[in-house]
Design a protein around this motif. Structure first.
Motif, PDB file in Angstrom:
ATOM      1  N   LEU A   7       0.903  -1.201   0.035  1.00  0.00           N
ATOM      2  CA  LEU A   7       0.202  -0.205  -0.055  1.00  0.00           C
ATOM      3  C   LEU A   7       1.144   1.453  -0.254  1.00  0.00           C
ATOM      4  O   LEU A   7       1.936   1.201   0.814  1.00  0.00           O
ATOM      5  N   THR A   8       0.697   2.139  -0.834  1.00  0.00           N
ATOM      6  CA  THR A   8       1.530   3.419  -0.797  1.00  0.00           C
ATOM      7  C   THR A   8       0.650   4.738  -0.851  1.00  0.00           C
ATOM      8  O   THR A   8      -0.643   4.518  -1.261  1.00  0.00           O
ATOM      9  N   GLY A   9       1.115   5.401  -0.103  1.00  0.00           N
ATOM     10  CA  GLY A   9       0.397   6.802   0.155  1.00  0.00           C
ATOM     11  C   GLY A   9       1.324   7.906  -0.382  1.00  0.00           C
ATOM     12  O   GLY A   9       2.236   7.990  -0.842  1.00  0.00           O
ATOM     13  N   ALA A  10       0.882   9.388  -0.036  1.00  0.00           N
ATOM     14  CA  ALA A  10       1.497  10.552  -0.552  1.00  0.00           C
ATOM     15  C   ALA A  10       2.944  10.876  -0.150  1.00  0.00           C
ATOM     16  O   ALA A  10       3.975  11.078  -1.017  1.00  0.00           O
ATOM     17  N   ALA A  19       3.219  17.276  -3.058  1.00  0.00           N
ATOM     18  CA  ALA A  19       2.915  17.531  -1.324  1.00  0.00           C
ATOM     19  C   ALA A  19       2.008  16.427  -1.106  1.00  0.00           C
ATOM     20  O   ALA A  19       1.285  15.851  -1.773  1.00  0.00           O
ATOM     21  N   THR A  20       2.310  16.319   0.327  1.00  0.00           N
ATOM     22  CA  THR A  20       1.395  15.527   1.010  1.00  0.00           C
ATOM     23  C   THR A  20       0.343  16.197   1.538  1.00  0.00           C
ATOM     24  O   THR A  20       0.020  17.235   1.341  1.00  0.00           O
ATOM     25  N   TRP A  28      -3.401  21.238   1.462  1.00  0.00           N
ATOM     26  CA  TRP A  28      -2.919  20.417   0.548  1.00  0.00           C
ATOM     27  C   TRP A  28      -2.784  21.542  -0.801  1.00  0.00           C
ATOM     28  O   TRP A  28      -3.889  22.105  -0.964  1.00  0.00           O
ATOM     29  N   GLU A  29      -1.463  21.996  -0.811  1.00  0.00           N
ATOM     30  CA  GLU A  29      -1.238  22.919  -2.043  1.00  0.00           C
ATOM     31  C   GLU A  29      -2.147  24.239  -1.806  1.00  0.00           C
ATOM     32  O   GLU A  29      -2.789  24.597  -2.594  1.00  0.00           O
ATOM     33  N   GLY A  30      -2.372  24.539  -0.426  1.00  0.00           N
ATOM     34  CA  GLY A  30      -3.017  25.756  -0.358  1.00  0.00           C
ATOM     35  C   GLY A  30      -4.381  25.654   0.030  1.00  0.00           C
ATOM     36  O   GLY A  30      -5.183  26.414   0.411  1.00  0.00           O
ATOM     37  N   HIS A  31      -4.884  24.226  -0.306  1.00  0.00           N
ATOM     38  CA  HIS A  31      -6.439  24.357   0.043  1.00  0.00           C
ATOM     39  C   HIS A  31      -6.464  23.247   1.234  1.00  0.00           C
ATOM     40  O   HIS A  31      -5.884  22.281   1.253  1.00  0.00           O
ATOM     41  N   ARG A  32      -7.604  23.473   1.974  1.00  0.00           N
ATOM     42  CA  ARG A  32      -7.927  22.287   3.029  1.00  0.00           C
ATOM     43  C   ARG A  32      -8.544  21.118   2.235  1.00  0.00           C
ATOM     44  O   ARG A  32      -9.162  21.337   1.241  1.00  0.00           O
ATOM     45  N   VAL A  33      -8.272  20.235   2.260  1.00  0.00           N
ATOM     46  CA  VAL A  33      -8.733  19.033   1.569  1.00  0.00           C
ATOM     47  C   VAL A  33     -10.064  18.730   1.385  1.00  0.00           C
ATOM     48  O   VAL A  33     -10.701  18.506   0.611  1.00  0.00           O
TER      49      VAL A  33
END
Ligand code: APR
Ligand code: ZN
Length: 239
Positions: A7-10, A19-20, A28-33
């Protein structure tokens, strides 16, 4: 040990420059997920959500697989037993490194999904809201990303692989999101050995037989060398 599920993740793509999700600042890149990865967000502000994924799709062209992706692709080629890479990531770095026995459980940036007929198709470049589906003609193509609250892809194949696996390895994931966070328990229940390779202890570390801490670009190649060395020692050809 014949069958391996990975299993892989960010975290496996972090050293490639992607970005993770739950890094410092929790953006996440400036946004809340929650603002860009939910059906509600898509309904509320389709332009923002489509633009966000357009930017992430464009970013793929500026990054490359790192030694961790390359090592997993080598394992995929050389491992004689069963192997399945289940990635939570929507980037294409595993494929570009050469991995074949893999699946994306949270969708892919290089794919578009029709919200009307369910067709998924390879997609490059921007995908504006209202883009027409080539199959059903509805203006309902959306990023092919599994949003929070939606059903991840290929859960049947994943459950089957987990019930047959002898070794479950988790790489670069915080263990914060289900069902992926529960895979280690399923694997243990079926008698598999479990190994976590991560930069820091995760929410799931207590469930793993062994946890190795460090950057994926170092831990993964070393682990792949170890596993392949074992397989050549134990294989009948080397008697
Ligand atoms: N090497 C190894 N691990 C790393 C590295 C690195 N260089 N950098 C970061 N990590 C680890 C972090 O310590 C963290 O535990 O990777 C993990 C990343 O965790 P998240 O940012 O939560 O990403 P992930 O676990 O993949 O998120 C799961 O959540 O937002 C949803 O659908 C999205 O697939 C995503 C899911
Ligand atoms: Zn359609």
């Amino acid at each position: 040990m014949d069958n391996i599920v990975i299993l892989t993740g960010a975290g496996i793509s972090a050293e490639s420059g992607l970005a993770t999700f739950r890094g410092p600042g929790g953006l996440w890149e400036g946004h809340r997920v929650e603002d860009v990865c939910t059906p509600e967000a898509l309904a509320r502000d389709a332009a923002l959500v489509h633009r966000f994924y357009d930017e992430r799709r464009a970013a793929l062209g500026r990054v490359a697989p790192n030694p961790a992706h390359v090592a997993l692709a080598r394992l995929d080629r050389e491992w004689p037993g069963g192997l399945l890479i289940v990635t939570q990531n929507v980037d294409d770095l595993h494929e570009r490194a050469g991995a074949r026995r893999m699946l994306h459980m949270h969708g892919e940036l290089n794919s578009a999904l029709c919200a009307s007929c369910g067709t998924r198709r390879a997609w490059e470049g921007s995908l504006p809201p209202g883009t027409t589906c080539g199959d059903c003609g509805s203006p309902t193509l959306r990023p092919d990303i599994v949003f929070f609250g939606e059903m991840p892809y290929r859960m049947d194949a994943i459950e089957r692989a987990l019930s047959d696996c002898d070794l479950f390895v988790s790489i670069g994931t915080s263990g914060a999101v289900y069902p992926a966070a529960g895979f280690v328990r399923t694997a243990r229940y079926h008698g598999a050995a479990t190994l976590e390779l991560n930069l820091e202890r995760s929410a799931g570390s207590a469930w793993f037989g062994e946890t190795r801490l460090g950057p994926a670009s170092e831990l993964v190649p070393a682990w792949v060398d170890e596993v392949l060395a074992q397989s050549t020692q134990s294989s009948p050809m080397s008697r």
